[in-house]
Design an enzyme around this catalytic site. Structure first.
Site, PDB file in Angstrom:
ATOM      1  N   HIS A 160      29.737  21.078  16.917  1.00  7.89           N
ATOM      2  CA  HIS A 160      28.739  21.339  17.951  1.00  7.89           C
ATOM      3  C   HIS A 160      27.350  21.162  17.379  1.00  7.89           C
ATOM      4  O   HIS A 160      27.051  21.643  16.295  1.00  7.89           O
ATOM      5  CB  HIS A 160      28.888  22.772  18.485  1.00  7.89           C
ATOM      6  CG  HIS A 160      27.875  23.112  19.524  1.00  7.89           C
ATOM      7  ND1 HIS A 160      28.025  22.764  20.840  1.00  7.89           N
ATOM      8  CD2 HIS A 160      26.674  23.741  19.432  1.00  7.89           C
ATOM      9  CE1 HIS A 160      26.969  23.171  21.519  1.00  7.89           C
ATOM     10  NE2 HIS A 160      26.133  23.759  20.700  1.00  7.89           N
ATOM     11  N   ASP A 206      29.432  32.822  30.599  1.00  7.43           N
ATOM     12  CA  ASP A 206      28.300  32.164  29.943  1.00  7.43           C
ATOM     13  C   ASP A 206      27.405  31.479  30.964  1.00  7.43           C
ATOM     14  O   ASP A 206      26.178  31.552  30.871  1.00  7.43           O
ATOM     15  CB  ASP A 206      28.797  31.147  28.911  1.00  7.43           C
ATOM     16  CG  ASP A 206      27.640  30.378  28.293  1.00  7.43           C
ATOM     17  OD1 ASP A 206      26.780  31.036  27.682  1.00  7.43           O
ATOM     18  OD2 ASP A 206      27.578  29.149  28.440  1.00  7.43           O
ATOM     19  N   ARG A 223      19.440  34.455  31.884  1.00 13.07           N
ATOM     20  CA  ARG A 223      18.547  34.453  30.709  1.00 13.07           C
ATOM     21  C   ARG A 223      17.364  33.524  30.938  1.00 13.07           C
ATOM     22  O   ARG A 223      16.235  33.819  30.549  1.00 13.07           O
ATOM     23  CB  ARG A 223      19.317  34.023  29.460  1.00 13.07           C
ATOM     24  CG  ARG A 223      20.225  35.111  28.918  1.00 13.07           C
ATOM     25  CD  ARG A 223      21.228  34.554  27.945  1.00 13.07           C
ATOM     26  NE  ARG A 223      20.595  33.934  26.790  1.00 13.07           N
ATOM     27  CZ  ARG A 223      21.175  33.005  26.029  1.00 13.07           C
ATOM     28  NH1 ARG A 223      22.411  32.579  26.293  1.00 13.07           N
ATOM     29  NH2 ARG A 223      20.541  32.499  25.001  1.00 13.07           N
ATOM     30  N   SER A 260      27.005  32.525  23.124  1.00 14.65           N
ATOM     31  CA  SER A 260      27.109  31.512  24.178  1.00 14.65           C
ATOM     32  C   SER A 260      27.763  30.240  23.624  1.00 14.65           C
ATOM     33  O   SER A 260      28.721  29.703  24.195  1.00 14.65           O
ATOM     34  CB  SER A 260      25.701  31.219  24.714  1.00 14.65           C
ATOM     35  OG  SER A 260      25.648  30.021  25.440  1.00 14.65           O
ATOM     36  N   LYS A 286      32.080  28.983  24.140  1.00 15.16           N
ATOM     37  CA  LYS A 286      32.484  27.711  24.744  1.00 15.16           C
ATOM     38  C   LYS A 286      33.422  26.935  23.822  1.00 15.16           C
ATOM     39  O   LYS A 286      34.374  26.297  24.276  1.00 15.16           O
ATOM     40  CB  LYS A 286      31.229  26.879  25.070  1.00 15.16           C
ATOM     41  CG  LYS A 286      30.524  27.414  26.322  1.00 15.16           C
ATOM     42  CD  LYS A 286      29.285  26.630  26.666  1.00 15.16           C
ATOM     43  CE  LYS A 286      28.121  27.070  25.809  1.00 15.16           C
ATOM     44  NZ  LYS A 286      26.815  26.945  26.419  1.00 15.16           N
TER      45      LYS A 286
HETATM   46  N1  URA Z   1      22.983  26.432  23.756  1.00 11.63           N
HETATM   47  C1  URA Z   1      23.939  27.178  24.345  1.00 11.63           C
HETATM   48  O1  URA Z   1      25.039  26.692  24.578  1.00 11.63           O
HETATM   49  N2  URA Z   1      23.671  28.451  24.659  1.00 11.63           N
HETATM   50  C2  URA Z   1      22.493  29.029  24.412  1.00 11.63           C
HETATM   51  O2  URA Z   1      22.328  30.183  24.708  1.00 11.63           O
HETATM   52  C3  URA Z   1      21.495  28.241  23.803  1.00 11.63           C
HETATM   53  C4  URA Z   1      21.770  26.951  23.473  1.00 11.63           C
END
Ligand code: URA
Ligand code: CA
Length: 432
Positions: free
Chosen positions: A82, A161, A168, A183, A187
């Site tokens: 990622h 999320d 947020r 977050s 994922k």
């Molecule tokens: N990327 C994400 O997937 N989540 C966040 O909170 C910030 C950047």
């Protein structure tokens, strides 16, 4: 349990229990807890932080809030990678075939781009015929056959999320390290990763603007990995200028092909070798970075990485001949140079604004419904530390329109010319 008590507990700086965190995530996802209470809770986290256990429990509760990919039918350790997002970041398209060529399965779900950063799925779709909407059963079959598939996200992954991120965004609680870390990690875990390699970008093109923040984010995600039982390795890399030279979908595919052939830009190649090595280490296929890099370099040198790329493209409906004939990729109508207004060394590129310049040409989206033009974008011709004469090209614009004054203006505003400077250090640290 009452949400107001949990908000107050976090507000006072006390640690929540696993049950309390589970309660919050479950009831926020099913809308029993209203947005205003969740917003107050997240603001408390913003100021008080979370322990690594709390961040780990939050990650798992979010990962379990919706569908979860079951990749157990794929043999081997599934390693996901990622990037926290950059400009001209073509690494996934290089790493996936490169790591798969070493026998490590790459089962990757990627996203589309929004704003100034491009998405891997959009880039792959620049290859004629390539499709990324693959049913889960076929996805697993492809990985078992070729060791490799990259598809768009399917199913209802991590609804907690999505809802938390939206909240947020409007309550100024995006920039909280435990919230960002959970977050991202939730994922990856919901997508079925056994091990995760993170590329945490630092610089004006990235989410984290300084090295200390980036290191804290990387460390938090590595700690979450320990709590939830996944190996996590991280690289902190520079995003003070675009990575490689290409920014734009088909242009980045061409750059990925060049890199798989062993003649890509040095920075992009170096980063891929480090991230790829971390993936091999996480999968148990290499003991250390040096061994990993040598394994990957051998796959570039003997052509097997490129062969793996062709198999991958063919398996997902694309034309593998693009690997040998660049003219098969979408071509822009106009190629326009951006001449340097004066002689000097490039001392800075505002990476973020280069992403915006590519967007002005149609390479990205500003809303979810925008249609991308795969052919357009730009090539950065002089990177930080390079010298240019007056009139020498700083960048080449690939456009579908003749009039690109707006883009030229953006590019010239993004570059600074001055006295000689060192190239920025690309790999700032490795963690985990
Ligand atoms: N990327 C994400 O997937 N989540 C966040 O909170 C910030 C950047
Ligand atoms: Ca910069």
């Amino acid at each position: 349990m009452r949400m107001i008590d949990l908000i107050e507990k976090k507000q006072m700086g006390q640690a929540l229990t696993q049950d309390e965190i589970q309660y919050i995530v479950t009831n926020f996802t099913n809308e029993t807890i209203p947005n205003y209470q969740m917003a107050a809770f997240m603001m408390s986290v913003y100021f008080q932080g979370m322990s690594k256990e709390e961040a780990g429990w939050l990650t798992m509760a979010m990962a379990e809030s919706g569908d979860q990919m079951d990749l157990s039918a794929i043999e081997g350790v599934k390693v996901d990678k990622h990037s926290t997002g950059g400009v001209g970041d073509t690494t996934t398209i290089i790493l996936a075939p490169l790591v798969a060529a070493c026998g490590v399965p790459v089962a990757k779900m990627s996203g589309r781009g929004l704003g100034h950063t491009g998405g891997t799925i959009d880039k792959l779709e620049a290859i004629p015929g390539f499709h990324t909407e693959v049913p889960v059963e076929d996805f697993i079959k492809l990985v078992n056959k070729n060791k490799l598939a990259v598809v768009g996200q399917t199913g209802n992954l991590t609804p907690a999320d999505k809802k938390m991120y939206a909240l947020r965004d409007v309550t100024s609680t995006v920039q909280s390290i435990p919230l960002i870390a959970s977050s991202i990690m939730s994922k990856k875990i919901a997508a079925g990763a056994d091990a995760i390699v993170l590329d945490v970008k630092v610089g004006d093109g990235a989410f984290m603007k300084n090295v200390d923040q980036a290191r804290e984010l990387a460390q938090t995600m590595v700690s979450i990995g320990q709590v939830v039982g996944r190996q996590v390795l991280a690289v902190i890399s520079d995003m003070s200028q675009p990575l490689g030279r290409a920014v734009g979908n088909a242009l980045e595919i061409q750059e990925a092909i060049d890199t798989l052939k062993g003649h890509g830009p040095q920075d992009l190649t170096d980063l891929c070798l480090v991230l790829g090595s971390q993936m091999l280490i996480a999968a148990g296929a290499a003991d250390n970075l040096e061994v990993g890099k040598a394994m990957l370099q051998a796959k570039i040198d003997d052509g097997s990485a490129l062969a793996k790329f062709k198999d991958f493209v063919q398996a997902q409906g694309g034309n593998p001949a693009v690997a040998d004939d660049p003219s098969l990729l979408p071509q822009a109508k106009y190629k326009i140079e951006v001449p340097a207004p004066q002689a000097g060394y490039v001392t800075d590129w505002v990476a973020h604004d280069i992403g915006v310049a590519a967007n002005l040409l149609g390479a990205g989206r500003n809303t979810l419904d925008d249609v991308i033009d795969p052919a357009v974008g730009l090539m950065v011709q002089a990177k930080i530390g390079d010298y240019v004469d007056q009139g020498q090209s700083l960048a080449t614009i690939y456009a579908d329109r003749e009039q690109v004054d707006d883009v030229i203006e953006k590019i010239l505003a993004a570059v600074t010319l001055g006295e000689a400077v060192k190239q920025p250090t690309l790999i700032i640290d490795t963690i985990g």
